[in-house]
Motif scaffolding. Sequence first.
Motif, short mmCIF file in Angstrom:
data_model
loop_
_atom_site.label_atom_id
_atom_site.label_comp_id
_atom_site.label_asym_id
_atom_site.label_seq_id
_atom_site.Cartn_x
_atom_site.Cartn_y
_atom_site.Cartn_z
N LEU A 74 102.04 49.93 31.20
CA LEU A 74 101.58 48.76 31.15
C LEU A 74 102.58 47.55 30.76
O LEU A 74 102.32 46.25 30.73
N ASP A 75 103.92 48.02 30.32
CA ASP A 75 104.93 47.03 29.91
C ASP A 75 104.40 46.37 28.64
O ASP A 75 104.81 45.17 28.44
N LEU A 76 103.63 47.17 27.64
CA LEU A 76 103.24 46.63 26.54
C LEU A 76 103.98 47.10 25.19
O LEU A 76 103.47 46.83 24.19
N ALA A 215 98.36 53.53 15.94
CA ALA A 215 98.98 52.29 16.50
C ALA A 215 98.02 51.41 17.15
O ALA A 215 96.82 51.88 17.31
N SER A 216 98.36 50.07 17.28
CA SER A 216 97.42 49.07 18.05
C SER A 216 98.35 48.11 18.88
O SER A 216 99.44 48.53 19.20
N LEU A 217 97.91 47.19 19.28
CA LEU A 217 98.64 46.21 20.00
C LEU A 217 98.34 44.80 19.39
O LEU A 217 97.36 44.56 18.79
N LEU A 224 93.59 45.69 25.63
CA LEU A 224 94.25 46.86 26.42
C LEU A 224 93.26 46.81 27.91
O LEU A 224 93.74 46.80 28.97
N PRO A 225 91.88 46.68 27.59
CA PRO A 225 91.17 46.71 29.04
C PRO A 225 91.49 45.29 29.72
O PRO A 225 91.28 45.28 31.13
N GLU A 226 91.67 44.21 29.27
CA GLU A 226 91.94 42.84 29.68
C GLU A 226 93.15 43.12 30.80
O GLU A 226 93.31 42.61 31.71
N VAL A 227 94.16 43.78 30.13
CA VAL A 227 95.51 43.89 30.95
C VAL A 227 95.43 44.75 31.88
O VAL A 227 95.88 44.73 33.05
#
Length: 459
Positions: A74-76, A215-217, A224-227
């Motif tokens: 997802l390019d995150l 880990a997280s964002l 994550l679900p929004e992306v």
Amino acid sequence: MARAVAVIGGGISGLTAAWELRRREPGVEVTLLECADRVGGKLRLEDVGGVRVDVGAESVLARRPEAINLFAELDLDDLVTHPAAVGASIVSRGRRWPMPRGTVMGVPSDPESVRGLLSDDEVDRLAREVLDGVEAGDVSVGDLVDRRLGPAVTDRLVEPLLAGVYAGHAREISAEQAVPALAAAARDGRPLGEVARAAAKAAVSGPNAGKPVFASLVGGLGTLPEVLQRRLTSDGVTVRTGAVARELRRDKTGWVVSTGPTTDVVQERFDAVVLATPAAPTSRLLREVVPTAAAALAGVEYASMAIVTFALDGPPPALLDGSGFLVPPTEPLTIKASTFSTVKWPWLAVAHPDRTLLRASVGRHREESTLQRSDDELVRVALRDLRTVLGPELPTPVAAHVQRWGGGLPQYAVGHRTRLAPTRDLPPGLALCGAAYDGVGIPACIASGRAAAQAVLTP
């Protein structure tokens, strides 16, 4: 004509299944149906004191590849973040003790590392592990640890760690499913301490040595679900929220899904269906098409819980001196854990230097009475317990938020894997995924979603 696949359920398992379907077969027509008003399931962000913060799952196990790989797809990559290098603690006999290092779900590699948290007699019992033969079948984690190492290890070390994952009880949860390394040792007649020592050695000299465990964002795992929803929609996937799947049946060449209110039911035909719903609704949908699987899923129990999140004014006070603490059920407290979010996640401190976020979790399996309180009461109880553990100097919050997760976590009872065997014998074009099967963590759910997608695409 392109194949049409329905994914029923928009949690991380269903979202991943939809993502994998388009990734594997770009021409497939995918429709994702979610009964709630948003996708994401237990991944959710809410505003607390002016800060969007996770009120569900907040991290993934980084030493499993599934979530990290999905972030990359997802390019995150640039948003991946890890917890600060601060320790956690366990409450025992009214005070906090450092979380021992080198454990396998609470089983210590070194008995001396838990002296104080356990009494001297309890440490001596732990050090004299009783090898009582081999386990022929599945057994609960707690019963296994009780016999081998003594009940104090279960009560004060294993219970709080397992509760953090399942909101359940160690003496009811399957060792085969929850801690397979300990289950394998029991089958072989090997010491549990040997497993813990091997894991401790691998942590300092194995291939993952020095790598972060979690880990997280940046922005929260709830992004994550929004992306995923944005990417799926841009790729042509139809995402429908507020869509209740009421019936699933087979026709001559595929599947018919009935959705909508009872007064205006809509029937749609698909070539394949992925069910990414919890056990109870999955059982209901399978009742006519695969009754044996439906019956197996009907027996899966779930735990309810709530996350109470607080916002404090200013930077973290000195008494928030770690990432948080766990609470064994032996302690006279209602909360079962607390996370000092701003201390644990550096991105939060950088993004919101004038706010401190922390949260407490409430509720265990079959203890629903704990949650039969109003939101205001849960806030008061959680704040009281936090002050009991941390001290009365904990500042008064400027905001609080209660997120209830009714039936949020499946319970892997002893024999879970064998009991759910019928769910692995399904008609072509039908697959199941989610937390009810092979793991409740985010990486396990991602793996489950990908496997389900691959199964329905296989001729």
